[in-house]
Design a protein around this motif. Structure first.
Motif, mmCIF file in Angstrom:
data_model
loop_
_atom_site.group_PDB
_atom_site.id
_atom_site.type_symbol
_atom_site.label_atom_id
_atom_site.label_comp_id
_atom_site.label_asym_id
_atom_site.label_seq_id
_atom_site.Cartn_x
_atom_site.Cartn_y
_atom_site.Cartn_z
ATOM 1 N N UNK A 1 14.324 -19.232 -11.766
ATOM 2 C CA UNK A 1 13.045 -19.081 -11.922
ATOM 3 C C UNK A 1 12.559 -18.814 -13.356
ATOM 4 N N UNK A 2 11.499 -19.126 -13.697
ATOM 5 C CA UNK A 2 10.760 -18.673 -14.819
ATOM 6 C C UNK A 2 10.586 -16.890 -14.712
ATOM 7 N N UNK A 3 10.757 -16.199 -15.866
ATOM 8 C CA UNK A 3 10.675 -14.950 -15.645
ATOM 9 C C UNK A 3 9.231 -14.543 -15.823
ATOM 10 N N UNK A 4 8.886 -13.194 -15.445
ATOM 11 C CA UNK A 4 7.583 -12.667 -15.640
ATOM 12 C C UNK A 4 7.052 -12.687 -17.125
ATOM 13 N N UNK A 5 6.072 -13.001 -17.667
ATOM 14 C CA UNK A 5 5.597 -12.892 -18.928
ATOM 15 C C UNK A 5 5.520 -11.387 -19.405
ATOM 16 N N UNK A 6 5.589 -10.988 -20.644
ATOM 17 C CA UNK A 6 5.613 -9.759 -21.304
ATOM 18 C C UNK A 6 4.612 -9.629 -22.438
ATOM 19 N N UNK A 7 3.637 -10.683 -22.620
ATOM 20 C CA UNK A 7 2.613 -10.621 -23.515
ATOM 21 C C UNK A 7 1.958 -11.852 -23.420
ATOM 22 N N UNK A 8 0.816 -11.922 -24.333
ATOM 23 C CA UNK A 8 -0.075 -13.212 -24.139
ATOM 24 C C UNK A 8 0.713 -14.426 -24.438
ATOM 25 N N UNK B 1 4.360 -19.854 -20.266
ATOM 26 C CA UNK B 1 5.091 -20.073 -19.071
ATOM 27 C C UNK B 1 4.028 -20.791 -18.253
ATOM 28 N N UNK B 2 2.669 -20.715 -18.243
ATOM 29 C CA UNK B 2 2.012 -21.233 -17.356
ATOM 30 C C UNK B 2 1.762 -22.760 -17.799
ATOM 31 N N UNK B 3 1.878 -23.165 -19.068
ATOM 32 C CA UNK B 3 2.087 -24.370 -19.634
ATOM 33 C C UNK B 3 3.162 -25.008 -19.205
ATOM 34 N N UNK B 4 4.445 -24.474 -19.304
ATOM 35 C CA UNK B 4 5.624 -24.816 -18.554
ATOM 36 C C UNK B 4 5.833 -25.438 -17.366
ATOM 37 N N UNK B 5 4.760 -24.959 -16.483
ATOM 38 C CA UNK B 5 4.613 -25.081 -14.980
ATOM 39 C C UNK B 5 4.076 -26.130 -14.906
ATOM 40 N N UNK B 6 3.556 -27.063 -15.723
ATOM 41 C CA UNK B 6 2.815 -28.060 -15.463
ATOM 42 C C UNK B 6 3.582 -29.247 -16.098
ATOM 43 N N UNK C 1 7.730 -10.140 -26.311
ATOM 44 C CA UNK C 1 6.714 -11.355 -26.120
ATOM 45 C C UNK C 1 7.427 -12.279 -26.667
ATOM 46 N N UNK C 2 7.951 -12.153 -27.891
ATOM 47 C CA UNK C 2 8.530 -13.200 -28.674
ATOM 48 C C UNK C 2 9.844 -13.507 -28.289
ATOM 49 N N UNK C 3 10.826 -12.401 -27.836
ATOM 50 C CA UNK C 3 12.076 -12.483 -27.220
ATOM 51 C C UNK C 3 12.020 -13.209 -25.891
ATOM 52 N N UNK C 4 11.307 -12.798 -25.076
ATOM 53 C CA UNK C 4 11.363 -13.566 -23.841
ATOM 54 C C UNK C 4 10.706 -14.919 -23.765
ATOM 55 N N UNK C 5 9.956 -15.201 -24.729
ATOM 56 C CA UNK C 5 9.712 -16.574 -24.944
ATOM 57 C C UNK C 5 10.582 -17.498 -25.797
ATOM 58 N N UNK C 6 11.358 -16.905 -26.202
ATOM 59 C CA UNK C 6 12.437 -17.569 -26.953
ATOM 60 C C UNK C 6 13.608 -17.891 -26.081
ATOM 61 N N UNK D 1 6.746 -28.947 -27.361
ATOM 62 C CA UNK D 1 7.219 -27.463 -27.065
ATOM 63 C C UNK D 1 8.263 -27.199 -28.105
ATOM 64 N N UNK D 2 9.021 -28.037 -28.785
ATOM 65 C CA UNK D 2 9.769 -27.674 -29.932
ATOM 66 C C UNK D 2 8.791 -27.226 -31.125
ATOM 67 N N UNK D 3 7.435 -27.695 -31.281
ATOM 68 C CA UNK D 3 6.710 -26.951 -32.146
ATOM 69 C C UNK D 3 6.586 -25.755 -31.860
ATOM 70 N N UNK D 4 6.257 -25.460 -30.648
ATOM 71 C CA UNK D 4 5.987 -24.076 -30.292
ATOM 72 C C UNK D 4 7.205 -23.047 -30.569
ATOM 73 N N UNK D 5 8.353 -23.684 -30.165
ATOM 74 C CA UNK D 5 9.702 -22.665 -30.407
ATOM 75 C C UNK D 5 9.688 -22.701 -31.911
#
Length: 337
Positions: free
Chosen positions: A2-9, A15-20, A48-53, A77-81
């Motif tokens: 499962x997706x991990x818990x978030x660590x920042x904004x 993660x909320x976006x990826x759930x849709x 926040x950056x590392x868990x997102x990456x 998503x590639x633009x976000x990455x």
């Protein structure tokens, strides 16, 4: 997984976006990414950056339960990455300086000297002579996010190079994957190590406890491996991983033996003592040396990849040793063991 818990904004919005359903970037996430270059001082240690990456890259490895597989190559998503990678690359390069007198023909010798001499000696000595079994388990947990995927990011380099460099890379990778023998892949040996220490060997099970300084080791490899322009970087990363590895793993094996670890539990370390003594020469000369000769315009990428690897390795060692010296855990919270 499962997706991990978030660590920042950023990770909260991501993660909320990826759930849709795959779609356009939400404006709040866009605003956060626009402000990121000024908001983070060092993306290498930014939770926040590392868990997102890690999640963005994870879509190209095993994926996540409840996350549409189409997200992997979704342009938005590639633009976000890419925005996350921009600050990551900025801070990686800020810590790296290619010696002014280094020339392409000297790269193999430079790699052998620099990568073999910059292992965190105090950390290795501590693990060999002083670490408790609880501390050893913490180390195994933090390294699991990388070691249970050992070799995978480097394999992305195979189709990106040719000739002797490709052959040497394949030879190294063949050993990483146990010569094609099930049960002997290095990632599988690490799972055995975890099981012998009464830890859960399932990939990602300890993600909530693993800090950014450990995530960055894996994210660095994924970053280099997924970008063709950094094909020299992934080779430099592999060289820095292999050179000196025999000594590093000898310290770990002896430390675990001191604590009563079984021969089976030390298999992962002992396998690297033997294999990497050969791999370091292959990596420096046959792989990196050949790549530099074949792609002379990219020789500095090899050096940058190696030096960036040494830099994040030192960052990781400090993230483990400093809390221990203060009598605290190196994990984000105490992992169940």
């Amino acid at each position: 997984m499962r997706l991990p818990g978030p660590r920042g904004p950023i990770s909260t919005a991501l993660f909320a976006w990826l759930s849709g359903e795959p779609g356009p970037v939400p404006s709040p996430l866009t605003d956060l990414l626009d402000a990121l270059p000024q908001a983070t001082a060092d993306a290498r240690s930014d939770e926040d950056v590392q868990i997102s990456l890690w999640v963005c890259y994870g879509l190209t490895y095993e994926g996540f339960d409840g996350v549409d597989e189409r997200w992997e190559w979704q342009p938005t998503l590639l633009a976000v990455r890419g925005a996350l990678e921009a600050v990551f690359e900025r801070d990686l390069l800020a810590e790296v300086q290619v010696p002014a007198d280094l020339t392409p023909d000297k790269v193999p010798a430079f790699l052998m000297e620099r990568c073999g001499a910059t292992s965190p000696a105090a950390f290795l000595k501590f693990m060999q002579q002083e670490a408790t079994i609880e501390q050893f388990k913490e180390l195994v947990i933090t390294r699991s996010i990388d070691a249970l995927h050992e070799g995978d990011a480097h394999t992305w380099g195979i189709p990106r190079v040719n000739g002797r460099a490709k052959a040497a890379l394949i030879e190294i990778q063949a050993d990483e994957y146990g010569g094609g023998m099930p049960g002997r892949l290095h990632a599988e040996l690490y799972a055995i190590l975890m099981s012998e220490l009464d830890l859960d060997p399932e990939y990602g099970v300890y993600i909530e406890q693993i800090p950014a300084a450990a995530l960055v080791l894996h994210n660095l490899r994924s970053f280099f491996g997924l970008h063709r322009r950094w094909r020299g970087g992934i080779l430099g990363n592999l060289a820095a991983t292999e050179i000196g590895s025999s000594l590093i793993n000898r310290h770990f094996s002896e430390g675990l033996a001191r604590l009563g670890g079984s021969k089976k539990s030390r298999w992962f370390y002992d396998e690297h003592i033997l294999a990497d003594a050969v791999h370091e020469q292959l990596a420096a000369h046959d792989m990196c040396g050949a790549f530099v000769a074949d792609y002379p315009a990219e020789w500095d990428r090899v050096v940058i990849g190696a030096l960036a690897t040494l830099s994040v390795r030192a960052l990781f060692a400090r993230s483990v040793v400093d809390p221990w010296a203060a009598g605290a855990t190196s994990l984000r919270e105490l992992a169940p063991v």
